[in-house]
Design an enzyme around this catalytic site. Structure first.
Site, PDB file in Angstrom:
ATOM      1  N   HIS A   7      22.156  -2.513 -58.396  1.00  0.00           N
ATOM      2  CA  HIS A   7      21.643  -1.302 -57.562  1.00  0.00           C
ATOM      3  C   HIS A   7      22.367   0.060 -58.226  1.00  0.00           C
ATOM      4  O   HIS A   7      23.316   0.185 -57.990  1.00  0.00           O
ATOM      5  CB  HIS A   7      21.673  -1.655 -56.085  1.00  0.00           C
ATOM      6  CG  HIS A   7      21.435  -0.662 -55.364  1.00  0.00           C
ATOM      7  ND1 HIS A   7      22.117   0.051 -54.565  1.00  0.00           N
ATOM      8  CD2 HIS A   7      20.189  -0.151 -55.075  1.00  0.00           C
ATOM      9  CE1 HIS A   7      21.379   0.826 -53.531  1.00  0.00           C
ATOM     10  NE2 HIS A   7      20.317   0.803 -54.166  1.00  0.00           N
ATOM     11  N   GLU A  34      18.047  -1.047 -61.247  1.00  0.00           N
ATOM     12  CA  GLU A  34      17.208  -0.407 -60.247  1.00  0.00           C
ATOM     13  C   GLU A  34      17.992   1.052 -60.595  1.00  0.00           C
ATOM     14  O   GLU A  34      19.297   1.107 -60.635  1.00  0.00           O
ATOM     15  CB  GLU A  34      17.526  -0.741 -58.816  1.00  0.00           C
ATOM     16  CG  GLU A  34      16.834  -0.131 -57.803  1.00  0.00           C
ATOM     17  CD  GLU A  34      17.448   1.171 -57.034  1.00  0.00           C
ATOM     18  OE1 GLU A  34      16.831   1.816 -56.286  1.00  0.00           O
ATOM     19  OE2 GLU A  34      18.610   1.460 -57.364  1.00  0.00           O
ATOM     20  N   ASP A  36      16.988   5.496 -59.497  1.00  0.00           N
ATOM     21  CA  ASP A  36      16.236   6.510 -58.549  1.00  0.00           C
ATOM     22  C   ASP A  36      15.919   7.595 -59.478  1.00  0.00           C
ATOM     23  O   ASP A  36      16.727   8.107 -60.278  1.00  0.00           O
ATOM     24  CB  ASP A  36      17.039   6.948 -57.569  1.00  0.00           C
ATOM     25  CG  ASP A  36      17.605   5.919 -56.750  1.00  0.00           C
ATOM     26  OD1 ASP A  36      16.861   5.220 -55.866  1.00  0.00           O
ATOM     27  OD2 ASP A  36      18.794   5.736 -56.694  1.00  0.00           O
ATOM     28  N   HIS A  49      20.216   9.457 -56.979  1.00  0.00           N
ATOM     29  CA  HIS A  49      19.914   8.991 -55.755  1.00  0.00           C
ATOM     30  C   HIS A  49      19.829  10.259 -54.699  1.00  0.00           C
ATOM     31  O   HIS A  49      18.785  10.419 -54.132  1.00  0.00           O
ATOM     32  CB  HIS A  49      20.966   7.861 -55.314  1.00  0.00           C
ATOM     33  CG  HIS A  49      20.411   7.631 -53.935  1.00  0.00           C
ATOM     34  ND1 HIS A  49      20.787   7.957 -52.554  1.00  0.00           N
ATOM     35  CD2 HIS A  49      19.639   6.464 -53.277  1.00  0.00           C
ATOM     36  CE1 HIS A  49      20.286   7.449 -51.676  1.00  0.00           C
ATOM     37  NE2 HIS A  49      19.675   6.453 -52.010  1.00  0.00           N
TER      38      HIS A  49
HETATM   39  O1  G3P Z   1      15.256   0.274 -54.208  1.00  0.00           O
HETATM   40  C1  G3P Z   1      16.180  -0.391 -53.180  1.00  0.00           C
HETATM   41  C2  G3P Z   1      17.185   0.746 -52.732  1.00  0.00           C
HETATM   42  O2  G3P Z   1      17.697   1.338 -53.622  1.00  0.00           O
HETATM   43  C3  G3P Z   1      16.512   1.589 -51.791  1.00  0.00           C
HETATM   44  O3  G3P Z   1      17.322   2.479 -50.872  1.00  0.00           O
HETATM   45  O4  G3P Z   1      18.603   4.558 -50.641  1.00  0.00           O
HETATM   46  O5  G3P Z   1      19.283   2.827 -52.270  1.00  0.00           O
HETATM   47  O6  G3P Z   1      17.547   4.024 -52.767  1.00  0.00           O
HETATM   48  P1  G3P Z   1      18.245   3.501 -51.610  1.00  0.00           P
HETATM   49 CA    CA Z   2      17.235   3.252 -54.904  1.00  0.00          CA
END
Ligand code: G3P
Ligand code: CA
Length: 238
Positions: A7, A34, A36, A49
Site C-alpha cells: 500500500h 498500490e 494514488d 495520497h
Molecule cells: O486503495 C486502497 C486504499 O489505498 C484506499 O484508501 O485513503 O489509503 O487511499 P486510501
Molecule cells: Ca490509495
C-alpha cells in the site's frame, strides 16, 4: 492465491508513494503495488495520497493542484520521514512505471476526492498506454464517475470499486452501476464473511484495505478474500 498489495509502496520503510518506497516493496518481492495519482497545475500525473502537502512538508502551503510539476520537483517530501530520504520528491507516474516490473500487479487509484481533476482519466490512460501497462493492472477510485469514464475510454481495463463507508448491499450497487467491475475494494473494518460471499457470488474479487495485522489478515483470508492492501505485506508471506 491471495494477492498482497504493498500500500503506497513499503511505507513503513520509506516515504509513502515515493520511488524508494516502491523500490523497497519490489525488493521484498511484492506481488502487487498500490499507488494514488493526482494532477499538477500543468496536468501532469504525480503519485501522492493527500491533496495537500502538510503531511509531507509542513512548510509548503497549498495543494498538489496549485503547483506545476517543475515546482513539485523542488519540494522535499523525504526529510519528514527521515534524513536518509532528504531530497526525495513526489514521483510522476512515469517514474514509477519505469521501475515497476510487469509481473507486479499495479493498482492505480485515481484520487478524485476532495479535489476533482477534470480529464485525469484520459491523461492516465494515455500514460499507461505509452508504457504498455494496461495489463496486470487495476484502476480503482472512490469516485465511481471516474471509473465510468475509464470504462467508456478503455472498456477492457480492470476496474476496482472502492468503498469507504459501509453502504447497504455494496455488491448490488456495483452490479446495478452498469460498470464492468472486476473487484470490490472495501474498508476492511466492516468486511465480514457475508460481505465477501455476497460479492463473490456476483463474480467480484474482494480486496479489502488496509490490513496490517497478521490476525486480521488470516481472518479475511478465511472469509475468502482475493487480496489485501497492506502497509507491510511481507509479514504475511509465510
Ligand atoms: O486503495 C486502497 C486504499 O489505498 C484506499 O484508501 O485513503 O489509503 O487511499 P486510501
Ligand atoms: Ca490509495
Amino acid at each position: 492465491m491471495v494477492l498482497n498489495f504493498a500500500h503506497r509502496g513499503s511505507l513503513t520503510e520509506a516515504p509513502e508513494n515515493t520511488v524508494p518506497a516502491f523500490e523497497k516493496a519490489i525488493k521484498h518481492g511484492t506481488e502487487g503495488i498500490e499507488l494514488d495519482v493526482q494532477l499538477t497545475k500543468d496536468n501532469k500525473l504525480v503519485v501522492c495520497h493527500d491533496h495537500k502537502f502538510t503531511k509531507y512538508n509542513k512548510d509548503v502551503k497549498g495543494r498538489i493542484r496549485d503547483f506545476t510539476l517543475e515546482e513539485i520537483r523542488q519540494i522535499d517530501v523525504g526529510s519528514k520521514f527521515s534524513t536518509e530520504f532528504k531530497g526525495v520528491t513526489l514521483p510522476t507516474l512515469e517514474e514509477v512505471l519505469e521501475i515497476c516490473p510487469s509481473d507486479v500487479k499495479l493498482n492505480v487509484e485515481i484520487k478524485n476526492i476532495p479535489v476533482i481533476y477534470p480529464g485525469i482519466e484520459e491523461i492516465l490512460l494515455d500514460c499507461l498506454r505509452s508504457y504498455d501497462r494496461l495489463d496486470n493492472l487495476v484502476i480503482s477510485s472512490f469516485d465511481h464517475v471516474a471509473l465510468e469514464k475509464i470504462q467508456q475510454l478503455a472498456p477492457d481495463v480492470e476496474l476496482g470499486m472502492l468503498f469507504y463507508y459501509r453502504i447497504l448491499r455494496a455488491w448490488d450497487y456495483a452490479k446495478n452501476s452498469g460498470l464492468n467491475i472486476s473487484s470490490i475494494h472495501p474498508n476492511n473494518v466492516y468486511t465480514d464473511r457475508e460481505f465477501v460471499e455476497n460479492c463473490k457470488q456476483l463474480g467480484y474479487k474482494v480486496y479489502p484495505y488496509t490490513v496490517n495485522s497478521k490476525k486480521r489478515y488470516e481472518e479475511l483470508v478465511g472469509y475468502g478474500v482475493d487480496g489485501v492492501f497492506s502497509n507491510n505485506p511481507e509479514i504475511f508471506r509465510n
